[in-house]
Motif scaffolding. Structure first.
Motif, PDB file in Angstrom:
ATOM      1  N   PRO A  14       4.480  19.310  34.742  1.00 15.54           N
ATOM      2  CA  PRO A  14       5.466  20.140  35.454  1.00 15.54           C
ATOM      3  C   PRO A  14       6.197  21.125  34.543  1.00 15.54           C
ATOM      4  CG  PRO A  14       6.360  17.942  35.059  1.00 15.54           C
ATOM      5  CD  PRO A  14       4.950  17.930  34.540  1.00 15.54           C
TER       6      PRO A  14
ATOM      7  N   HIS B 248       9.782  18.426  25.416  1.00 16.09           N
ATOM      8  CA  HIS B 248       9.513  17.807  26.717  1.00 16.09           C
ATOM      9  C   HIS B 248       7.992  17.744  26.953  1.00 16.09           C
ATOM     10  CE1 HIS B 248      10.869  17.613  31.225  1.00 16.09           C
ATOM     11  NE2 HIS B 248      10.344  16.491  30.806  1.00 16.09           N
TER      12      HIS B 248
ATOM     13  N   SER C 271       2.029  11.048  25.840  1.00 12.60           N
ATOM     14  CA  SER C 271       2.275   9.835  26.631  1.00 12.60           C
ATOM     15  C   SER C 271       0.946   9.250  27.100  1.00 12.60           C
ATOM     16  CB  SER C 271       3.160  10.160  27.841  1.00 12.60           C
ATOM     17  OG  SER C 271       2.379  10.782  28.852  1.00 12.60           O
ATOM     18  N   ASP C 272       1.031   8.149  27.851  1.00 17.12           N
ATOM     19  CA  ASP C 272      -0.190   7.530  28.379  1.00 17.12           C
ATOM     20  C   ASP C 272      -0.914   8.466  29.348  1.00 17.12           C
ATOM     21  OD1 ASP C 272       2.185   7.129  29.906  1.00 17.12           O
ATOM     22  OD2 ASP C 272       1.093   5.748  31.204  1.00 17.12           O
ATOM     23  N   ARG C 273      -0.234   9.555  29.809  1.00 18.95           N
ATOM     24  CA  ARG C 273      -0.888  10.486  30.732  1.00 18.95           C
ATOM     25  C   ARG C 273      -1.589  11.646  30.018  1.00 18.95           C
ATOM     26  NH1 ARG C 273       2.826  10.914  36.192  1.00 18.95           N
ATOM     27  NH2 ARG C 273       3.092   8.669  36.420  1.00 18.95           N
TER      28      ARG C 273
ATOM     29  N   ASN D 258      -2.097  14.829  38.570  1.00 14.93           N
ATOM     30  CA  ASN D 258      -1.323  15.706  39.448  1.00 14.93           C
ATOM     31  C   ASN D 258      -1.533  17.155  39.032  1.00 14.93           C
ATOM     32  OD1 ASN D 258      -0.160  13.498  40.736  1.00 14.93           O
ATOM     33  ND2 ASN D 258       1.703  13.543  39.494  1.00 14.93           N
TER      34      ASN D 258
ATOM     35  N   VAL E 262      12.221  20.271  34.438  1.00 14.78           N
ATOM     36  CA  VAL E 262      11.916  19.940  35.838  1.00 14.78           C
ATOM     37  C   VAL E 262      13.222  19.998  36.621  1.00 14.78           C
ATOM     38  CG1 VAL E 262       9.961  18.444  35.281  1.00 14.78           C
ATOM     39  CG2 VAL E 262      12.258  17.459  35.476  1.00 14.78           C
ATOM     40  N   TRP E 263      13.086  20.024  37.930  1.00 13.45           N
ATOM     41  CA  TRP E 263      14.260  19.812  38.791  1.00 13.45           C
ATOM     42  C   TRP E 263      14.249  18.316  39.137  1.00 13.45           C
ATOM     43  CZ3 TRP E 263      13.543  24.043  43.173  1.00 13.45           C
ATOM     44  CH2 TRP E 263      13.591  25.309  42.588  1.00 13.45           C
TER      45      TRP E 263
ATOM     46  N   GLN F 144      15.955  16.166  28.934  1.00 11.98           N
ATOM     47  CA  GLN F 144      14.841  15.744  29.798  1.00 11.98           C
ATOM     48  C   GLN F 144      13.741  14.991  29.045  1.00 11.98           C
ATOM     49  OE1 GLN F 144      13.572  18.679  32.688  1.00 11.98           O
ATOM     50  NE2 GLN F 144      15.526  18.529  33.770  1.00 11.98           N
TER      51      GLN F 144
ATOM     52  N   ASP G  19      15.138  11.649  29.020  1.00  9.48           N
ATOM     53  CA  ASP G  19      15.040  11.026  30.360  1.00  9.48           C
ATOM     54  C   ASP G  19      13.643  10.459  30.571  1.00  9.48           C
ATOM     55  OD1 ASP G  19      17.617  11.792  30.915  1.00  9.48           O
ATOM     56  OD2 ASP G  19      17.065  13.515  32.169  1.00  9.48           O
TER      57      ASP G  19
ATOM     58  N   MET H  57      10.081   5.376  30.834  1.00  4.86           N
ATOM     59  CA  MET H  57       8.829   4.691  30.490  1.00  4.86           C
ATOM     60  C   MET H  57       9.085   3.196  30.281  1.00  4.86           C
ATOM     61  SD  MET H  57       7.073   7.276  27.766  1.00  4.86           S
ATOM     62  CE  MET H  57       6.603   8.938  28.220  1.00  4.86           C
TER      63      MET H  57
HETATM   64  P1  NDP Z   1      12.133  10.424  38.804  1.00  7.27           P
HETATM   65  O1  NDP Z   1      12.310   9.005  38.385  1.00  7.27           O
HETATM   66  O2  NDP Z   1      12.544  10.831  40.181  1.00  7.27           O
HETATM   67  O3  NDP Z   1      10.623  10.851  38.598  1.00  7.27           O
HETATM   68  C1  NDP Z   1       9.939  10.566  37.424  1.00  7.27           C
HETATM   69  C2  NDP Z   1       8.707  11.397  37.418  1.00  7.27           C
HETATM   70  O4  NDP Z   1       8.074  11.222  36.170  1.00  7.27           O
HETATM   71  C3  NDP Z   1       7.695  11.051  38.485  1.00  7.27           C
HETATM   72  O5  NDP Z   1       7.311  12.261  39.102  1.00  7.27           O
HETATM   73  C4  NDP Z   1       6.509  10.468  37.707  1.00  7.27           C
HETATM   74  O6  NDP Z   1       5.307  10.861  38.263  1.00  7.27           O
HETATM   75  C5  NDP Z   1       6.697  11.171  36.384  1.00  7.27           C
HETATM   76  N1  NDP Z   1       6.127  10.540  35.211  1.00  7.27           N
HETATM   77  C6  NDP Z   1       6.123   9.249  34.848  1.00  7.27           C
HETATM   78  N2  NDP Z   1       5.506   9.092  33.662  1.00  7.27           N
HETATM   79  C7  NDP Z   1       5.120  10.318  33.267  1.00  7.27           C
HETATM   80  C8  NDP Z   1       4.432  10.809  32.144  1.00  7.27           C
HETATM   81  N3  NDP Z   1       4.034  10.006  31.165  1.00  7.27           N
HETATM   82  N4  NDP Z   1       4.194  12.132  32.071  1.00  7.27           N
HETATM   83  C9  NDP Z   1       4.602  12.957  33.056  1.00  7.27           C
HETATM   84  N5  NDP Z   1       5.258  12.555  34.145  1.00  7.27           N
HETATM   85  C10 NDP Z   1       5.509  11.246  34.246  1.00  7.27           C
HETATM   86  O7  NDP Z   1      12.870  11.253  37.676  1.00  7.27           O
HETATM   87  P2  NDP Z   1      13.476  12.731  37.587  1.00  7.27           P
HETATM   88  O8  NDP Z   1      13.017  13.619  38.669  1.00  7.27           O
HETATM   89  O9  NDP Z   1      14.952  12.596  37.389  1.00  7.27           O
HETATM   90  O10 NDP Z   1      12.842  13.193  36.199  1.00  7.27           O
HETATM   91  C11 NDP Z   1      12.953  12.374  35.039  1.00  7.27           C
HETATM   92  C12 NDP Z   1      11.851  12.778  34.107  1.00  7.27           C
HETATM   93  O11 NDP Z   1      10.620  12.594  34.775  1.00  7.27           O
HETATM   94  C13 NDP Z   1      11.880  14.264  33.745  1.00  7.27           C
HETATM   95  O12 NDP Z   1      12.675  14.523  32.636  1.00  7.27           O
HETATM   96  C14 NDP Z   1      10.449  14.562  33.521  1.00  7.27           C
HETATM   97  O13 NDP Z   1      10.122  14.335  32.179  1.00  7.27           O
HETATM   98  C15 NDP Z   1       9.688  13.569  34.379  1.00  7.27           C
HETATM   99  N6  NDP Z   1       9.079  14.241  35.554  1.00  7.27           N
HETATM  100  C16 NDP Z   1       9.873  14.772  36.535  1.00  7.27           C
HETATM  101  C17 NDP Z   1       9.309  15.521  37.523  1.00  7.27           C
HETATM  102  C18 NDP Z   1      10.156  16.253  38.520  1.00  7.27           C
HETATM  103  O14 NDP Z   1       9.655  17.205  39.127  1.00  7.27           O
HETATM  104  N7  NDP Z   1      11.406  15.870  38.728  1.00  7.27           N
HETATM  105  C19 NDP Z   1       7.850  15.676  37.643  1.00  7.27           C
HETATM  106  C20 NDP Z   1       7.110  14.990  36.619  1.00  7.27           C
HETATM  107  C21 NDP Z   1       7.730  14.344  35.589  1.00  7.27           C
HETATM  108  P3  NDP Z   1       4.583  10.008  39.442  1.00  7.27           P
HETATM  109  O15 NDP Z   1       5.535   9.983  40.586  1.00  7.27           O
HETATM  110  O16 NDP Z   1       3.345  10.778  39.721  1.00  7.27           O
HETATM  111  O17 NDP Z   1       4.311   8.654  38.849  1.00  7.27           O
END
Ligand code: NDP
Length: 482
Positions: free
Chosen positions: A131, A174, A181-183, A193, A282-283, A425, A428, A433
């Motif tokens: 993202p 970020h 990460s594991d992704r 995604n 991200v938002w 972020q 966060d 994790m």
């Molecule tokens: P939320 O707890 O609402 O969401 C966490 C998000 O992190 C989920 O979309 C999850 O994806 C994703 N995620 C988990 N592990 C990883 C990884 N290793 N790499 C990438 N994405 C991962 O939290 P917030 O919206 O408050 O965001 C917190 C943090 O999550 C952000 O700082 C950002 O790093 C990450 N994130 C946020 C997104 C967003 O649009 N808000 C989108 C992607 C990442 P899934 O649901 O598919 O498991």
């Protein structure tokens, strides 16, 4: 049996012999007049076009996008006009740094480029599987990519170049955290995604603007590969992801993604705690929850890779009425650079290639004429200037967008909000994790960071520590740094 196919030259002349070239006598030299041999060799020499500087290695497929939820209060884009509506789509899924023949299963961001053949022209969503991105200002882009590509002296990829750049540009933290990460290595294209990454805008029928983020969430579930498995496959089957996608579609196992959007009003954007147009952010979902839009299914393999995927030209400039840009500095630059890259790669008429031509809008710009490889009727006998008195195509003011209010002085702004903006972020993400995921992240980082000079290691540990103390301590311990 059908009629036997006859081989001809490119000019359609029958070829009498495709096995032996024409020589002066049985042991004599080849004759210049064997024009078929000359054409065959000359065309072969010209088979390669410049490969993309980034995103050179890719797999692709065609599919269908189906609307499942009404979002017409946000956008008038006809692709979203009613629940159940279907639109044809092309997807191209790539790695970023490797060359055209490089291995699929490497740790890298993946390109997630889509071309929707809508009734009002092509909408290209040229995103990634993450993202965010490493930088927020395109003025850094060529430097960033140079640091990920080959050392000018050794022609080798260099951990030192990569970490040197990242350590001097903390806004990359970020994306670095996501990458390691594991992704960082998807199990396959269906298991990742896709994100529009930039903020874009929606414009509704009342000509109101909303800021929007696009999320294509895999319906197969996120599945990833270990570093060891990726390394093994990179040697044994470097085209693993390409082959798996093709074979899945060939046997009817069609991958699907659910499209969601996040929506922010113009007023909210003025006061939101982060800059909503910063591509390193991200938002957060709790502030801007995901709204379901539809389902994308990839269900048709390309018939010819070069024609359908290599010649596919995606550009973030291709937005349709109801979808538009934002002030994101990276998006603004990509509006120029993608089409420019295709003009270099494919020539000025690249949008007229079959895979790039719009399907539904038959009237194309009749005032763009000539140029290399113009293979349609070139606008025929109609007028080639505008305005004209002869019934030529004219503009449609109904598609004018609402004005965008601009504030402040022209200057070179860093576009951050707050001193720790680059660290919140990534921290966060680290904190959400599991302990096991944190250990994997640290192990992947250490595997590369341990190879670079100490000065760069120390700078990086400083950044990890600012994101989260345990993140910094974990990396420092793993690379043996006090
Ligand atoms: P939320 O707890 O609402 O969401 C966490 C998000 O992190 C989920 O979309 C999850 O994806 C994703 N995620 C988990 N592990 C990883 C990884 N290793 N790499 C990438 N994405 C991962 O939290 P917030 O919206 O408050 O965001 C917190 C943090 O999550 C952000 O700082 C950002 O790093 C990450 N994130 C946020 C997104 C967003 O649009 N808000 C989108 C992607 C990442 P899934 O649901 O598919 O498991």
């Amino acid at each position: 049996m059908g009629k036997e196919k006859k081989l001809t030259t490119a000019a359609g002349i029958p070829v009498p012999d495709n096995q032996t070239s024409l020589t002066a006598g049985e042991r004599g030299p080849t004759l210049m007049q064997d024009h078929y041999l000359l054409e065959k060799l000359a065309h072969f020499n010209r088979e390669r076009i410049p490969e993309r500087v980034v995103h050179a290695k890719a797999a692709g497929a065609f599919g269908t996008f189906t609307v499942t939820n009404d979002i017409t209060k946000y956008t008038k884009a006809k692709i979203f006009s009613e629940v159940g509506k279907k639109t044809e789509v092309l997807g191209r899924f790539s790695t970023v740094a490797g060359e055209k023949g490089s291995a699929d299963t490497v740790r890298d961001v993946r390109g997630f480029a889509l071309k929707f053949y809508t009734e009002e022209g092509n909408w290209d969503m040229v995103g990634n599987n993450t993202p965010v991105f490493f930088i927020r200002d395109a003025i850094k882009f060529p430097d960033f990519i140079h640091s990920q590509k080959r050392d000018p002296e050794t022609n080798l990829r260099s951990d030192t170049m990569q970490w040197d750049f990242w350590s001097l540009v903390p806004e990359s933290l970020h994306q670095v955290t996501i990458l390691f990460s594991d992704r960082g290595i998807p199990l396959g294209i269906p298991y990742m995604n896709g994100y529009g990454s930039h903020t874009y805008s929606f414009i509704n029928a009342k000509n109101e603007r909303f800021w929007v983020k696009f999320h294509f969430k895999t319906m197969q579930g996120i599945k990833c590969m270990t570093q060891e498995e990726g390394d093994r496959l990179a040697g044994e089957n470097p085209d693993y992801h390409t082959g798996e996608l093709f074979n899945a579609i060939a046997k009817g196992d069609f991958p699907k993604w659910k499209l969601h959007v996040q929506i922010m009003t113009e007023e909210e954007a003025l006061k939101y705690k982060i800059n909503p147009f910063d591509l390193t952010k991200v938002w957060p979902h709790k502030d801007y929850p995901l709204i379901e839009v539809g389902i994308m299914e990839m269900n048709r393999n390309p018939e010819n890779y070069f024609a359908d995927i290599e010649q596919a030209a995606f550009s973030p400039a291709n937005v349709v009425p109801g979808i538009s840009f934002s002030p994101c500095k990276m998006l603004q630059a990509r509006i120029f650079s993608y089409a420019d890259a295709h003009r270099y790669r494919l020539g000025g008429n690249f949008e007229r290639l079959p895979v790039n031509a719009p399907h539904a809008t038959k009237v194309e710009n009749p005032y763009q004429r000539d140029g290399l490889m113009r293979f349609d009727n070139n606008g025929g006998k109609g007028p080639n200037y505008e305005p004209n008195s002869f019934g030529g195509a004219t503009e449609d003011p109904s598609h004018k967008e609402p004005p965008l209010k601009i504030y402040g002085d022209a200057d070179r702004y860093e576009q951050k909000r707050g001193v720790d903006d680059d660290y919140v972020q990534p921290g966060d993400l680290f904190r959400l994790m599991t302990a096991e995921q944190q250990q994997l992240l640290i192990k992947h980082i250490a595997g590369s960071l341990k190879k670079v000079p100490k000065e760069i290691q120390e700078r990086m540990v400083g950044h990890f520590t600012r994101a989260d103390k345990a993140y910094g301590e974990g990396v420092a311990k793993a690379i043996g740094l006090k």
